[in-house]
Design a protein around this motif. Structure first.
Motif, PDB file in Angstrom:
ATOM      1  N   LYS A  42       0.835  -1.199   0.000  1.00  0.00           N
ATOM      2  CA  LYS A  42       0.000   0.000   0.000  1.00  0.00           C
ATOM      3  C   LYS A  42       0.873   1.253   0.000  1.00  0.00           C
ATOM      4  CE  LYS A  42      -3.527   2.797   0.988  1.00  0.00           C
ATOM      5  NZ  LYS A  42      -4.604   3.124   0.042  1.00  0.00           N
ATOM      6  N   VAL A  43       0.644   2.129  -0.980  1.00  0.00           N
ATOM      7  CA  VAL A  43       1.313   3.435  -0.987  1.00  0.00           C
ATOM      8  C   VAL A  43       0.471   4.374  -0.130  1.00  0.00           C
ATOM      9  CG1 VAL A  43       2.170   5.341  -2.378  1.00  0.00           C
ATOM     10  CG2 VAL A  43       2.249   3.008  -3.276  1.00  0.00           C
ATOM     11  N   LEU A  44       1.000   4.782   0.999  1.00  0.00           N
ATOM     12  CA  LEU A  44       0.250   5.579   1.957  1.00  0.00           C
ATOM     13  C   LEU A  44       0.183   7.052   1.587  1.00  0.00           C
ATOM     14  CD1 LEU A  44       1.725   3.904   5.145  1.00  0.00           C
ATOM     15  CD2 LEU A  44      -0.562   3.553   4.193  1.00  0.00           C
ATOM     16  N   GLY A  45       1.042   7.471   0.656  1.00  0.00           N
ATOM     17  CA  GLY A  45       1.037   8.866   0.230  1.00  0.00           C
ATOM     18  C   GLY A  45       2.438   9.383   0.008  1.00  0.00           C
ATOM     19  N   VAL A  46       2.522  10.665  -0.251  1.00  0.00           N
ATOM     20  CA  VAL A  46       3.796  11.325  -0.544  1.00  0.00           C
ATOM     21  C   VAL A  46       3.973  12.505   0.395  1.00  0.00           C
ATOM     22  CG1 VAL A  46       5.123  12.603  -2.277  1.00  0.00           C
ATOM     23  CG2 VAL A  46       3.717  10.647  -2.965  1.00  0.00           C
ATOM     24  N   VAL A  47       5.133  12.588   1.017  1.00  0.00           N
ATOM     25  CA  VAL A  47       5.492  13.753   1.816  1.00  0.00           C
ATOM     26  C   VAL A  47       6.372  14.641   0.955  1.00  0.00           C
ATOM     27  CG1 VAL A  47       6.676  14.592   3.874  1.00  0.00           C
ATOM     28  CG2 VAL A  47       5.396  12.453   3.968  1.00  0.00           C
ATOM     29  N   SER A  48       5.958  15.888   0.804  1.00  0.00           N
ATOM     30  CA  SER A  48       6.722  16.816  -0.034  1.00  0.00           C
ATOM     31  C   SER A  48       7.388  17.879   0.823  1.00  0.00           C
ATOM     32  CB  SER A  48       5.806  17.482  -1.071  1.00  0.00           C
ATOM     33  OG  SER A  48       4.728  18.132  -0.429  1.00  0.00           O
ATOM     34  N   ARG A  49       8.664  18.080   0.561  1.00  0.00           N
ATOM     35  CA  ARG A  49       9.397  19.165   1.208  1.00  0.00           C
ATOM     36  C   ARG A  49       9.419  20.347   0.249  1.00  0.00           C
ATOM     37  NH1 ARG A  49      15.206  18.228   2.995  1.00  0.00           N
ATOM     38  NH2 ARG A  49      15.471  17.905   0.770  1.00  0.00           N
ATOM     39  N   ALA A  50       9.199  21.524   0.779  1.00  0.00           N
ATOM     40  CA  ALA A  50       9.209  22.722  -0.051  1.00  0.00           C
ATOM     41  C   ALA A  50      10.156  23.739   0.548  1.00  0.00           C
ATOM     42  CB  ALA A  50       7.816  23.325  -0.150  1.00  0.00           C
ATOM     43  N   LYS A  51      11.081  24.243  -0.268  1.00  0.00           N
ATOM     44  CA  LYS A  51      11.990  25.291   0.182  1.00  0.00           C
ATOM     45  C   LYS A  51      11.204  26.570   0.419  1.00  0.00           C
ATOM     46  CE  LYS A  51      16.334  26.397   0.940  1.00  0.00           C
ATOM     47  NZ  LYS A  51      17.186  25.676   1.901  1.00  0.00           N
ATOM     48  N   ARG A  52      11.498  27.225   1.530  1.00  0.00           N
ATOM     49  CA  ARG A  52      10.825  28.497   1.791  1.00  0.00           C
ATOM     50  C   ARG A  52      11.188  29.519   0.730  1.00  0.00           C
ATOM     51  NH1 ARG A  52      10.149  30.207   7.989  1.00  0.00           N
ATOM     52  NH2 ARG A  52       9.534  32.043   6.831  1.00  0.00           N
ATOM     53  N   ASN A  53      10.255  30.397   0.418  1.00  0.00           N
ATOM     54  CA  ASN A  53      10.489  31.392  -0.633  1.00  0.00           C
ATOM     55  C   ASN A  53      10.806  32.769  -0.061  1.00  0.00           C
ATOM     56  OD1 ASN A  53       8.049  32.182   0.398  1.00  0.00           O
ATOM     57  ND2 ASN A  53       6.883  31.899  -1.512  1.00  0.00           N
ATOM     58  N   ASP A  54      11.156  32.805   1.229  1.00  0.00           N
ATOM     59  CA  ASP A  54      11.450  34.102   1.839  1.00  0.00           C
ATOM     60  C   ASP A  54      12.923  34.249   2.201  1.00  0.00           C
ATOM     61  OD1 ASP A  54      11.644  32.303   3.866  1.00  0.00           O
ATOM     62  OD2 ASP A  54      10.130  33.239   5.169  1.00  0.00           O
ATOM     63  N   GLY A  55      13.753  33.356   1.617  1.00  0.00           N
ATOM     64  CA  GLY A  55      15.185  33.437   1.880  1.00  0.00           C
ATOM     65  C   GLY A  55      15.637  32.610   3.059  1.00  0.00           C
ATOM     66  N   ASP A  56      14.689  32.036   3.807  1.00  0.00           N
ATOM     67  CA  ASP A  56      15.042  31.174   4.936  1.00  0.00           C
ATOM     68  C   ASP A  56      15.653  29.884   4.405  1.00  0.00           C
ATOM     69  OD1 ASP A  56      14.363  29.001   7.070  1.00  0.00           O
ATOM     70  OD2 ASP A  56      14.082  30.918   8.111  1.00  0.00           O
TER      71      ASP A  56
END
Length: 253
Positions: A217-231
């Motif tokens: 069973k594929v339980l889902g996908v966790v996505s990491r997103a780079k902050r767009n405020d320079g952090d």
């Protein structure tokens, strides 16, 4: 642009290899990222509600440097914080990180058990997180896939089921080596970890194809997103398909 992103994430990956993943859910439980990772845990449980059982959860990624070890370690912490008896297992025998993340001795571990008659109860470590134990990788072997696909590994996972509420398996990327594939029959469900604007769609599709070859069973996908405020930190989100939603926050992988 993609090459510069790859270099940046590769540098962060080396940092994780050297110093371990940042356990923000333990050190900063009220941080917005900690809340996002608790939401990830809840969504995994919801996705597995239709299964007969959701006890052994595998975390992997399509390619290197996607942050699977950071996600798996932090989600394991959130399960322990929720009152579960949890074991995190470093089954990435090629590039292990659990021992550095939790500051544990790695002279013996999973590979030691698989290559000898030592008992797992003698090599499992308690961590600084109440309710969370860890089995480190042990010495890097010449034949990781053969060990992970062995009958002894299957028996070991059965022992884990009998002794823990939740078992978190941190395994290598699906597209890189066969290690994760040989362990799929041992898991109740799989979580894929990707990084937006880094993980290539073709590699994600290939990973999903490999998973579809099994009944896991594929339980889902966790996505990491780079902050767009320079952090320099990431936000985490959870979803299905290729259009993943995500939130922003600050944690270093």
């Amino acid at each position: 642009m993609r090459m510069s992103l790859f270099k940046r994430h590769y540098k962060e990956d080396v940092e994780t290899q050297t110093n371990g993943a940042r356990l923000i859910t333990f050190t900063e439980p009220k941080n917005v990222i900690s809340e996002q990772l608790r939401t990830v845990r809840t969504n995994i449980e919801y996705a597995g509600a239709a299964l007969d059982k959701l006890q052994v959860v595998m975390f992997t990624s399509p390619q290197m440097s996607d942050g699977k070890s950071t996600v798996s370690s932090n989600v394991a912490v959130t399960w322990a914080q929720a009152g579960k008896k949890v074991l995190i297992v470093d089954a990435d025998l090629r590039r292990p990180t659990v021992h550095t993340t939790f500051r544990l001795d790695n002279r013996q571990g999973l590979t030691t058990i698989l290559a000898s008659d030592l008992q797992p109860k003698d090599l499992v470590h308690e961590t600084m997180v109440p309710g969370l134990s860890a089995l480190t990788s042990g010495p890097v072997p010449p034949n990781p896939a053969e060990l992970l696909g062995s009958p002894r590994m299957a028996a070991l996972v059965e022992w884990m089921r009998n002794n823990y509420d939740i078992v978190v398996l941190d395994v290598p990327p699906l597209n890189s080596v066969t290690d994760a594939q040989v362990m799929l029959p041992l898991a109740d469900g799989v979580v894929l970890v990707i990084t937006l604007n880094q993980t290539q769609k073709v590699t994600l599709e290939r990973a999903v194809e490999l998973l579809n070859l099994t009944s896991t069973k594929v339980l889902g996908v966790v996505s990491r997103a780079k902050r767009n405020d320079g952090d320099s930190g990431y936000g985490y989100g959870y979803g299905y398909g290729y259009g993943y939603g995500y939130g922003y926050g600050s944690t270093q992988d």
